[in-house]
Design a protein around this motif. Structure first.
Motif, PDB file in Angstrom:
ATOM      1  N   GLN A  60      37.888  44.595  41.303  1.00 58.31           N
ATOM      2  CA  GLN A  60      39.091  44.628  40.474  1.00 58.31           C
ATOM      3  C   GLN A  60      40.033  45.666  41.069  1.00 58.31           C
ATOM      4  OE1 GLN A  60      38.740  46.399  36.578  1.00 58.31           O
ATOM      5  NE2 GLN A  60      40.614  45.445  35.873  1.00 58.31           N
ATOM      6  N   PHE A  61      41.311  45.335  41.076  1.00 60.34           N
ATOM      7  CA  PHE A  61      42.354  46.276  41.466  1.00 60.34           C
ATOM      8  C   PHE A  61      43.160  46.619  40.228  1.00 60.34           C
ATOM      9  CE2 PHE A  61      41.397  44.343  45.466  1.00 60.34           C
ATOM     10  CZ  PHE A  61      41.674  45.295  46.418  1.00 60.34           C
ATOM     11  N   LEU A  62      43.393  47.898  40.002  1.00 55.29           N
ATOM     12  CA  LEU A  62      44.346  48.359  38.993  1.00 55.29           C
ATOM     13  C   LEU A  62      45.430  49.105  39.741  1.00 55.29           C
ATOM     14  CD1 LEU A  62      41.976  49.579  36.144  1.00 55.29           C
ATOM     15  CD2 LEU A  62      43.402  47.531  36.168  1.00 55.29           C
ATOM     16  N   THR A  63      46.636  48.594  39.680  1.00 58.37           N
ATOM     17  CA  THR A  63      47.773  49.174  40.399  1.00 58.37           C
ATOM     18  C   THR A  63      48.741  49.724  39.376  1.00 58.37           C
ATOM     19  OG1 THR A  63      47.447  47.527  42.133  1.00 58.37           O
ATOM     20  CG2 THR A  63      49.561  48.678  42.111  1.00 58.37           C
ATOM     21  N   ARG A  64      49.173  50.976  39.583  1.00 60.22           N
ATOM     22  CA  ARG A  64      49.927  51.665  38.540  1.00 60.22           C
ATOM     23  C   ARG A  64      51.010  52.542  39.140  1.00 60.22           C
ATOM     24  NH1 ARG A  64      46.359  55.929  35.740  1.00 60.22           N
ATOM     25  NH2 ARG A  64      47.071  57.156  37.472  1.00 60.22           N
ATOM     26  N   PRO A 108      45.151  36.407  39.812  1.00 62.17           N
ATOM     27  CA  PRO A 108      46.150  37.076  40.639  1.00 62.17           C
ATOM     28  C   PRO A 108      46.734  38.270  39.883  1.00 62.17           C
ATOM     29  CG  PRO A 108      47.077  35.101  39.687  1.00 62.17           C
ATOM     30  CD  PRO A 108      45.627  35.130  39.296  1.00 62.17           C
ATOM     31  N   PRO A 109      47.549  39.086  40.539  1.00 64.92           N
ATOM     32  CA  PRO A 109      48.144  40.230  39.861  1.00 64.92           C
ATOM     33  C   PRO A 109      48.847  39.834  38.561  1.00 64.92           C
ATOM     34  CG  PRO A 109      48.567  40.373  42.197  1.00 64.92           C
ATOM     35  CD  PRO A 109      47.962  39.025  41.950  1.00 64.92           C
ATOM     36  N   THR A 110      48.477  40.539  37.511  1.00 61.97           N
ATOM     37  CA  THR A 110      48.970  40.252  36.170  1.00 61.97           C
ATOM     38  C   THR A 110      49.279  41.581  35.483  1.00 61.97           C
ATOM     39  OG1 THR A 110      47.487  38.347  36.078  1.00 61.97           O
ATOM     40  CG2 THR A 110      48.401  39.104  33.990  1.00 61.97           C
ATOM     41  N   PHE A 111      50.394  41.642  34.770  1.00 61.95           N
ATOM     42  CA  PHE A 111      50.708  42.851  34.016  1.00 61.95           C
ATOM     43  C   PHE A 111      49.627  43.053  32.960  1.00 61.95           C
ATOM     44  CE2 PHE A 111      52.622  44.949  30.334  1.00 61.95           C
ATOM     45  CZ  PHE A 111      53.035  46.132  30.922  1.00 61.95           C
ATOM     46  N   VAL A 121      50.799  49.088  34.458  1.00 61.04           N
ATOM     47  CA  VAL A 121      49.518  48.811  35.115  1.00 61.04           C
ATOM     48  C   VAL A 121      49.394  47.304  35.332  1.00 61.04           C
ATOM     49  CG1 VAL A 121      47.011  49.043  34.981  1.00 61.04           C
ATOM     50  CG2 VAL A 121      48.475  50.787  33.933  1.00 61.04           C
ATOM     51  N   PHE A 122      49.077  46.923  36.574  1.00 59.92           N
ATOM     52  CA  PHE A 122      48.813  45.529  36.927  1.00 59.92           C
ATOM     53  C   PHE A 122      47.355  45.411  37.319  1.00 59.92           C
ATOM     54  CE2 PHE A 122      53.280  46.120  37.419  1.00 59.92           C
ATOM     55  CZ  PHE A 122      53.853  44.918  36.994  1.00 59.92           C
TER      56      PHE A 122
END
Length: 127
Positions: A60-64, A108-111, A121-122
């Motif tokens: 899992q990726f958490l992008t912030r 896929p990347p999701t808010f 955070v995505f």
């Protein structure tokens, strides 16, 4: 596995363990800067994986980021584009070599949310 994927993304110039955008494994420092964190997670197992020497590993990726939501969105999608259809790749990290046969998108990347400090955070998941 997540360290190997991080090395691949570093080699592609997408993220950095020490620079910008920062990438971490299995933790998220409390920063407002652009960051993505990789977390190991279980992946759905198919019947065939029990019969062959293969593993499905989840990441899992958490992008912030705090101020520029678009930069977090763009980084999440840049990671996504580098991971989709990734296959037949050999990665060596700290003397350990792993072969990635292929990757599958779980989502896929999701808010996901604005956290308690208002940072966007995505999230995205891959097997």
């Amino acid at each position: 596995m997540e360290y190997h994927v991080l090395k691949y993304l570093e080699d592609q110039g997408v993220v950095s363990r020490t620079g910008t955008p920062l990438a971490t494994v299995n933790f998220r420092p409390d920063t407002d800067d652009l960051i993505t964190s990789l977390y190991s997670e279980s992946a759905p197992q198919e019947q065939d994986t029990h019969h062959f020497d293969s593993d499905r590993i989840g990441i899992q990726f958490l992008t912030r980021v705090k101020l520029n939501t678009k930069s977090a969105y763009d980084l999440a999608w840049k990671i996504h584009r580098n991971l989709t259809a990734l296959g037949s790749l050999e990665i060596t990290e700290d003397g350990e070599t792993i072969n990635i046969v292929d990757t599958h998108i779980v989502n896929p990347p999701t808010f996901l949310e604005n956290d308690e400090k208002g940072r966007a955070v995505f999230t995205s998941h891959y097997a």
